[in-house]
Write a protein that holds these residues in place. Structure first.
Motif, PDB file in Angstrom:
ATOM      1  N   UNK A  48       0.957  -1.194   0.074  1.00 18.55           N
ATOM      2  CA  UNK A  48       0.096   0.085   0.132  1.00 18.55           C
ATOM      3  C   UNK A  48       0.897   1.104  -0.100  1.00 18.55           C
ATOM      4  N   UNK A  49       2.022   1.303   0.974  1.00 15.89           N
ATOM      5  CA  UNK A  49       2.735   2.394   0.985  1.00 15.89           C
ATOM      6  C   UNK A  49       3.338   2.819  -0.563  1.00 15.89           C
ATOM      7  N   UNK A  91      -6.986   9.500  -1.628  1.00 11.32           N
ATOM      8  CA  UNK A  91      -5.539   9.714  -1.005  1.00 11.32           C
ATOM      9  C   UNK A  91      -5.809   9.663   0.417  1.00 11.32           C
ATOM     10  N   UNK A  92      -6.837  10.388   1.006  1.00  8.10           N
ATOM     11  CA  UNK A  92      -6.917  10.347   2.352  1.00  8.10           C
ATOM     12  C   UNK A  92      -7.330   9.069   2.957  1.00  8.10           C
ATOM     13  N   UNK A  93      -7.954   8.250   2.072  1.00  5.16           N
ATOM     14  CA  UNK A  93      -8.429   7.030   2.692  1.00  5.16           C
ATOM     15  C   UNK A  93      -7.073   6.067   2.655  1.00  5.16           C
ATOM     16  N   UNK A  98      -6.134   2.513   4.965  1.00  3.45           N
ATOM     17  CA  UNK A  98      -5.388   1.491   4.503  1.00  3.45           C
ATOM     18  C   UNK A  98      -3.983   1.459   5.257  1.00  3.45           C
ATOM     19  N   UNK A  99      -3.329   2.577   5.339  1.00  2.00           N
ATOM     20  CA  UNK A  99      -1.932   2.560   5.701  1.00  2.00           C
ATOM     21  C   UNK A  99      -1.830   2.949   7.174  1.00  2.00           C
ATOM     22  N   UNK A 100      -2.197   3.889   7.826  1.00  2.00           N
ATOM     23  CA  UNK A 100      -1.980   4.003   9.348  1.00  2.00           C
ATOM     24  C   UNK A 100      -2.709   3.166  10.167  1.00  2.00           C
ATOM     25  N   UNK A 101      -3.984   2.707   9.510  1.00  2.00           N
ATOM     26  CA  UNK A 101      -4.680   2.108  10.466  1.00  2.00           C
ATOM     27  C   UNK A 101      -4.159   0.744  10.543  1.00  2.00           C
ATOM     28  N   UNK A 125       7.501   2.965   9.286  1.00  2.00           N
ATOM     29  CA  UNK A 125       6.653   3.247   8.430  1.00  2.00           C
ATOM     30  C   UNK A 125       5.621   4.471   8.669  1.00  2.00           C
ATOM     31  N   UNK A 126       4.981   4.277  10.002  1.00  2.00           N
ATOM     32  CA  UNK A 126       3.953   5.258  10.331  1.00  2.00           C
ATOM     33  C   UNK A 126       4.774   6.683  10.285  1.00  2.00           C
ATOM     34  N   UNK A 127       5.944   6.706  10.804  1.00  2.00           N
ATOM     35  CA  UNK A 127       6.409   8.036  10.735  1.00  2.00           C
ATOM     36  C   UNK A 127       6.505   8.724   9.458  1.00  2.00           C
ATOM     37  N   UNK A 128       7.059   7.774   8.433  1.00  2.00           N
ATOM     38  CA  UNK A 128       7.125   7.960   6.881  1.00  2.00           C
ATOM     39  C   UNK A 128       5.732   8.502   6.517  1.00  2.00           C
ATOM     40  N   UNK A 129       4.702   7.739   6.816  1.00  2.00           N
ATOM     41  CA  UNK A 129       3.205   7.999   6.515  1.00  2.00           C
ATOM     42  C   UNK A 129       2.821   9.479   7.118  1.00  2.00           C
ATOM     43  N   UNK A 130       3.059   9.436   8.264  1.00  2.00           N
ATOM     44  CA  UNK A 130       2.598  10.684   8.999  1.00  2.00           C
ATOM     45  C   UNK A 130       3.132  11.916   8.233  1.00  2.00           C
TER      46      UNK A 130
END
Length: 462
Positions: A48-49, A91-93, A98-101, A125-130
Motif C-alpha cells: 500500500x505504501x 488519497x486520504x483514505x 489503508x496505511x496508518x490503521x 513506516x508510520x513516521x514516514x506516512x505521517x
C-alpha cells in the motif's frame, strides 16, 4: 488521472495469496488485531505504501506541480492547478484507512506477541506516512486519528506537533530494534527482508529529513536543525544497498506502479520541465532516465498547460530503470541522505565544505545509472564550484534529478524555492503548495482548517 482503490492493501494478493487472505480476515474483525499474525499484516502495508501512497493519485498530481509529469488532455486539468475536493478523497483514505490503521494494528499485534522488531517497522513506516500526510495537507488528525469507532471526529493537530510526534515515533522504533523478540521479520518484509540494521539506517535518515524540513520553520534555527540532521546521518544510509525500495516482480499483475502510470491508456507522459532541463545541461543521465519518443526518436516532454493534444507516441516516458515492469520503486534513498548532508553542511560550514558531498551525491546517482566515469568527470567540471550565492540552488537542482519521481521534491521546492519554477501556461493560480482537504472528510468531520486553498503555505514553508 489514474485512481487507486480505497482498499489498495488488497494489492498484497499479487505477492502472497496466503498473507492477503489473512489481511482481509483482519479487516472483517478490526477490534481483534491480536488474532492476526505480524507476517500477515506487514506485506500488504508495504504494498500500500509503494502503490497507493508513494505512487498513487496524489503522488502523480504532485509530479504535475513539479513539472515532471504531464497529462495529454485539454486544460484545465491537474497540471494547470485545477482540483476539486473530491479529486483527493481516495488519497486520504489510503493514508488513514489503508496505511496508518493497519500500521497501528501491526504495532499492537507485535506488542501483544512480544515482537519488538515488528513494532520498530510499524513505527518507522508510520513516521514516514505521517510525514507524507502532513506535508501534503498541513494540519491533519494525529493524536485522535486512530481511535476507530470511539473517535469518528478527531481534532486536527498542528503540523509542528505532528513533526514532534514523528521524531518520537522514530526514537521509539530505534529503541525497539535493539530489543529481542520471539519472532523476527524475514521474507514477509518486502523492503529489507528483515534486516533490522537497514531499518535502523532508514529511521535515522528519516530523522534527518524531518529535521531539515524545519530549517525555516517559525521558532526553529537552521544551524540547530542542520546539526541534528548531521548527527542523525552519521547513523543513516551508507550505500545504495540501504535504499527503501519496493521490488516488483514484473509479471502480469505485479508491475511497478510507474509502469502502470505511463501505460498509453493513462494519457500520462513526461513534462517538458524535466526533459528540457536535462537537455539544457547536456546531462549524461538523460538517456538513462528518459526514453525517446517512439514516433520521433527525440527526447520530448509535453508542455503542461498546452491547449493542443498530441500523439502519446510523440512524447517521452521514463526508462526501464524507473518505469520498467520489474523496476524497483525508490522511496527513500542513500542519494537523498547525501543531498541532506550537503545541504546541512552548507548551512553549518559553507559552500566549500559542502562541495565534495554535493559532488559525491551527483556521482553516486550517475554511477547507479551506469554513466561512465569520463562523462561524470566532464559533467562535474561543467557544473563548477559551489559558491555562497548559488550553492543551495545547485544542491536542490541536482537533488531533484537524483530524486526523480519522488514526492519529497515538492517539499524541497516549497521550503527552498529551488529548482526555480514558474507557473505553467493557462494556470488557474500560482503553483500549489498543498493539496485540498478531501470532500469525504469535510462531510464527515468538518473543521476550520479545511478552508485552506491550494496556494496557502505550510507552517514550515515561511
Amino acid at each position: 488521472m489514474k485512481k487507486i482503490s480505497l482498499i489498495i492493501a488488497v494489492a498484497g494478493c499479487v505477492f502472497t495469496a496466503g498473507g492477503c487472505k489473512k489481511f482481509l480476515d483482519v479487516n472483517k474483525d478490526p477490534n481483534r488485531p491480536e488474532s492476526v499474525q505480524e507476517s500477515a499484516l506487514l506485506p500488504p502495508v508495504e504494498v500500500a505504501l509503494s502503490h497507493g501512497l508513494y505512487g498513487g493519485n496524489a503522488a502523480i498530481i504532485i509530479q504535475e506541480y513539479l513539472q515532471t509529469i504531464a497529462l495529454n488532455q485539454p486544460v484545465p486539468n491537474a497540471g494547470t492547478y485545477f482540483q476539486l475536493h473530491t479529486d483527493i478523497d481516495v488519497d486520504w483514505n489510503v493514508l488513514y484507512a489503508t496505511c496508518l490503521t493497519n500500521m497501528n494494528r501491526l504495532d499492537a499485534v507485535a506488542k501483544t506477541n512480544g515482537n519488538p522488531n515488528y513494532q520498530a517497522i510499524a513505527k518507522i513506516l508510520a513516521a514516514y506516512t505521517w510525514g507524507t500526510g502532513t506535508d501534503m495537507w498541513g494540519d491533519i488528525p494525529f493524536s485522535q486519528a486512530l481511535g476507530g469507532e470511539q473517535q469518528y471526529t478527531p481534532v486536527y493537530d498542528k503540523q509542528e506537533d505532528i513533526y514532534k510526534g514523528i521524531q518520537l515515533l522514530l526514537d521509539s522504533a530505534i529503541a525497539h530494534i535493539a530489543e529481542q523478540g520471539a519472532k523476527a521479520p524475514a521474507g514477509d518484509d518486502y523492503f529489507y527482508q528483515g534486516d533490522m540494521s537497514k531499518w535502523e539506517k532508514l529511521a535515522y535518515t528519516l530523522k534527518a529529513r524531518y529535521y531539515m524540513h524545519l530549517t525555516k520553520a517559525p521558532g526553529y534555527n537552521a544551524a540547530t536543525q542542520a546539526d541534528l540532521a548531521l548527527a542523525a546521518l552519521e547513523k543513516g544510509m551508507a550505500s545504495h544497498d540501504d535504499d527503501l525500495k519496493f521490488p516488483y516482480a514484473g509479471i502480469a499483475g505485479q508491475e511497478n506502479v510507474w509502469y502502470t502510470t505511463f501505460l498509453p491508456s493513462s494519457t500520462l507522459i513526461l513534462a517538458s520541465g524535466i526533459v528540457d532541463s536535462l537537455k539544457a545541461h547536456d546531462d549524461p543521465r538523460l538517456p538513462r532516465m528518459v526514453r525517446p519518443a517512439r514516433q520521433t526518436g527525440l527526447y520530448t516532454g509535453r508542455q503542461i498547460g498546452a491547449i493542443d493534444i498530441g500523439s502519446l507516441e510523440s512524447y517521452s516516458i521514463p526508462t526501464d530503470f524507473y518505469q520498467g515492469p520489474g523496476a524497483n520503486n525508490y522511496m527513500v534513498t542513500y542519494l537523498e541522505a547525501l543531498f541532506l548532508k550537503a545541504e546541512a553542511t552548507l548551512i553549518k560550514s559553507g559552500a566549500t565544505a559542502a562541495q565534495p558531498i554535493y559532488q559525491q551525491a551527483i556521482r553516486a546517482h550517475m554511477e547507479k545509472l551506469g554513466v561512465s566515469e569520463a562523462a561524470i568527470d566532464t559533467y562535474l567540471a561543467e557544473r563548477g564550484t559551489l559558491s555562497a550565492g548559488d550553492a543551495l540552488r545547485l544542491i536542490m537542482t541536482e537533488k531533484k534529478v537524483a530524486n526523480f519521481l519522488n514526492i519529497e521534491n515538492w517539499v524541497d521546492w516549497r521550503r527552498t524555492g529551488y529548482p526555480a519554477m514558474t507557473k505553467v501556461p493557462n494556470a488557474l493560480s500560482d503553483i500549489p503548495r498543498r493539496l485540498l482537504y478531501p470532500q469525504n472528510e469535510i462531510i464527515a468531520n468538518p473543521r476550520p482548517e479545511q478552508g485552506a486553498k491550494l496556494t496557502d503555505k505550510m507552517w514550515w514553508d515561511q
